[in-house]
Write an enzyme that holds these catalytic residues in place. Structure first.
Site, mmCIF file in Angstrom:
data_model
loop_
_atom_site.group_PDB
_atom_site.id
_atom_site.type_symbol
_atom_site.label_atom_id
_atom_site.label_comp_id
_atom_site.label_asym_id
_atom_site.label_seq_id
_atom_site.Cartn_x
_atom_site.Cartn_y
_atom_site.Cartn_z
ATOM 1 N N GLY A 43 2.625 -14.588 -10.608
ATOM 2 C CA GLY A 43 3.413 -13.383 -10.876
ATOM 3 C C GLY A 43 2.748 -12.347 -11.747
ATOM 4 O O GLY A 43 3.372 -11.347 -12.103
ATOM 5 N N ARG A 59 4.692 -3.565 2.948
ATOM 6 C CA ARG A 59 5.247 -3.529 1.585
ATOM 7 C C ARG A 59 5.976 -2.230 1.229
ATOM 8 O O ARG A 59 7.011 -2.278 0.573
ATOM 9 C CB ARG A 59 4.152 -3.848 0.561
ATOM 10 N N CYS A 102 7.079 2.693 15.709
ATOM 11 C CA CYS A 102 8.228 3.466 16.158
ATOM 12 C C CYS A 102 9.406 3.177 15.226
ATOM 13 O O CYS A 102 10.346 2.469 15.588
ATOM 14 C CB CYS A 102 8.535 3.046 17.578
HETATM 15 C C1 LIG Z 1 6.059 -20.453 -6.365
HETATM 16 C C2 LIG Z 1 5.159 -19.283 -6.362
HETATM 17 N N1 LIG Z 1 3.962 -19.389 -6.951
HETATM 18 C C3 LIG Z 1 3.095 -18.360 -6.952
HETATM 19 C C4 LIG Z 1 3.407 -17.154 -6.362
HETATM 20 C C5 LIG Z 1 2.381 -16.078 -6.409
HETATM 21 O O1 LIG Z 1 2.834 -14.967 -7.052
HETATM 22 P P1 LIG Z 1 1.855 -13.751 -7.332
HETATM 23 O O2 LIG Z 1 1.211 -13.388 -6.066
HETATM 24 O O3 LIG Z 1 2.754 -12.686 -7.821
HETATM 25 O O4 LIG Z 1 0.885 -14.198 -8.376
HETATM 26 C C6 LIG Z 1 4.651 -16.985 -5.747
HETATM 27 C C7 LIG Z 1 5.053 -15.696 -5.164
HETATM 28 O O5 LIG Z 1 5.739 -14.914 -5.814
HETATM 29 C C8 LIG Z 1 5.552 -18.084 -5.745
HETATM 30 O O6 LIG Z 1 6.734 -17.983 -5.150
HETATM 31 N N1 LIG Z 2 5.493 -10.742 -0.781
HETATM 32 C C1 LIG Z 2 5.780 -10.204 -2.084
HETATM 33 C C2 LIG Z 2 5.485 -11.136 -3.226
HETATM 34 C C3 LIG Z 2 5.598 -12.591 -2.945
HETATM 35 C C4 LIG Z 2 6.831 -13.235 -3.350
HETATM 36 C C5 LIG Z 2 6.610 -14.709 -3.200
HETATM 37 N N2 LIG Z 2 7.568 -15.491 -3.921
HETATM 38 C C6 LIG Z 2 5.054 -8.892 -2.272
HETATM 39 O O1 LIG Z 2 4.441 -8.424 -1.367
HETATM 40 O O2 LIG Z 2 5.106 -8.305 -3.324
#
Ligand SMILES: Cc1ncc(COP(=O)(O)O)c(C=O)c1O
Ligand SMILES: N[C@@H](CCCC[NH3+])C(=O)O
Length: 445
Positions: free
Chosen positions: A249, A331, A362
């Protein structure tokens, strides 16, 4: 557009990445094209490891492959000595095909199927991050059937809210992921897992969300999960509990307004939180696992497009369309994500107009960037959109039967294709026409 990693403007006035002129990349490989700065990815992986080394804690950095998963990427992660977080049979298969050491893989997901669990047990992966009671029972039963014991972590939902888009916020109580503490599910899951045959509880996990710019949420989650950890060890006899996984995150800079912390700052804060919590509970420091995805690949990716049509609505807006869009980067449509762009072939020219970059799907919502400041854009220009390394290729689709772009890794002046461009024949390769629908065609021929 901010230039990350090895990106620079070269003597021809072109955007260069990894020592390769992007206009040469587009002539050779076509557009749209995902370009990854391999050196930047490797440097970021190393930055995580050295930040941890400085803390003195035992740790594991597991790359969250959902951000971008290909065979070549798995090889780089393996070479850099990271572990790997997978969330599906497909990601696991990719890792195994890349000869990623299976004991360094852990498996996430809120609905792992029996087939996926079997696949992972057969491969001998390092650990399962168990999300719910159904999975705990299923995994236990399948492991017993195979005569093995699977190491597990339990995914907890610690009730921590962070400031990010609601679709990528995952640690709050009302979430589809993990066992929540408030209802007592987490406490129950720990006790149940200690009695479940076929599994061995080695850790607790939490992941509070994605694109996070502060450290308070992590510290809060560590405190909550740490307390439960202590209860599990001291009161419930969880003797093998030794891992605290705090998820991923960590935020990145997509635009000027984004103010992420340095890798080192996130890690220092997490390490401080772990030490403070575990010291105050009188427990030995656990092995700390993190799962960064976006922060390892996000800034390293750039997408190159060719500009096509434009439409000026006087006094309203000028639309400039490119030959990709939501099919290669969903995104903006999904999360209102904001990106920056530049003209890769005229990189030294000053911006003279404000245009909105439209994709070719589209769909009115297929807008890549609203109000980008660029030099006067012409058909044939190469538009580079930065910071597309995470959750772009991995979330790409074939909507409108648009073929997915190729992916190249660039480093030291060399470009290597790591995913080939999809062809129209690839698009129909899995289609099947039942014989009864071929009647007309056959009778005509
Ligand atoms: C369990 C878990 N770990 C890791 C991540 C990787 O997150 P990020 O790409 O924000 O580092 C995610 C996605 O949000 C996740 O759901
Ligand atoms: N797919 C999301 C983040 C991943 C979430 C996974 N738990 C993004 O593009 O920001």
């Amino acid at each position: 557009m901010y230039l990350h990693g090895t990106s620079r403007v070269n003597e021809h006035g072109h955007l260069e990445i990894g020592g390769v002129d992007t206009t040469e990349l587009t002539s050779k490989f076509g557009t749209p094209l995902y370009v990854f700065d391999e050196q930047l990815m490797r440097e970021t992986m190393r930055a995580y490891k050295s930040a941890w080394d400085a803390t003195g804690l035992r740790y594991e950095v597991a790359y969250a492959s959902k951000a971008f998963c290909t065979l070549a990427m798995c090889r780089i992660v393996a070479e850099e000595g990271l572990a790997l977080d997978v969330v599906s049979g497909g990601e696991l298969h990719t890792a195994l095909k890349a000869n990623f050491p299976s004991e360094r893989i852990h498996f996430h997901g809120n609905n792992k199927t029996p087939d996926e669990i079997e696949q992972a047990l057969n491969a001998g992966i390092g650990a399962f991050v168990v999300d719910n009671f159904h999975e705990l029972a299923l995994l236990g039963a399948l492991a017993v059937e195979k005569g093995v014991v699977a190491d597990i972590l339990l995914r907890l939902s610690p009730g921590v809210e962070v400031h990010t888009h609601e679709y990528i916020s995952t640690g709050q109580e009302d979430s589809k992921f993990g066992f929540d503490l408030q209802s007592g599910a987490a406490q129950q899951a720990i006790q149940l897992s200690l009695q479940t045959k076929g599994v061995r509880l080695v850790g607790l996990h939490s992941h509070i969300g994605s694109q996070i710019f502060e450290t308070e949420g992590f510290k809060h989650a560590i405190d909550i999960v740490g307390n439960l950890f202590a209860q599990a060890v001291k009161e419930w006899g969880a003797k093998d509990l030794s891992v605290l996984n705090v998820g991923g995150g960590f935020g990145i800079r997509y635009t000027e307004g984004d103010t992420p912390l340095q890798v080192q700052q996130y890690i220092e804060a997490i390490a401080e939180g772990v030490k403070a919590t575990f010291d105050s509970l009188g427990l030995a420091h656990p092995e700390v696992v993190i799962e960064p995805g976006r922060s390892i690949v996000g800034n390293a990716g750039t997408t190159l497009y060719t500009v096509g049509s434009s439409k000026n609505i006087p006094g309203v807006r000028k639309y400039v369309s490119v030959n990709g869009g939501m099919s290669d980067n969903p995104r903006p449509a999904l999360y209102q994500a904001v990106y920056e762009a530049m003209l890769a072939n005229r990189a030294t020219e000053e911006p003279t107009e404000v245009v909105s970059i439209a994709g070719k799907a589209c769909e009115s919502g297929d807008m890549l960037i609203w109000d980008a400041k660029l030099p006067e854009v012409q058909a044939g220009d190469i538009l580079a959109v930065s910071c597309t390394g995470a959750y772009n290729y991995s979330m790409a689709s074939n909507y409108n039967r648009i073929a997915r772009p190729a992916v190249v890794f660039v480093q030291n002046g060399v470009a290597d294709v790591v995913v080939k461009r999809e062809s129209f024949d690839d698009l129909v390769s899995l289609d099947v026409v039942p014989a009864r629908l071929m009647d007309g065609v056959l009778s005509q021929s």
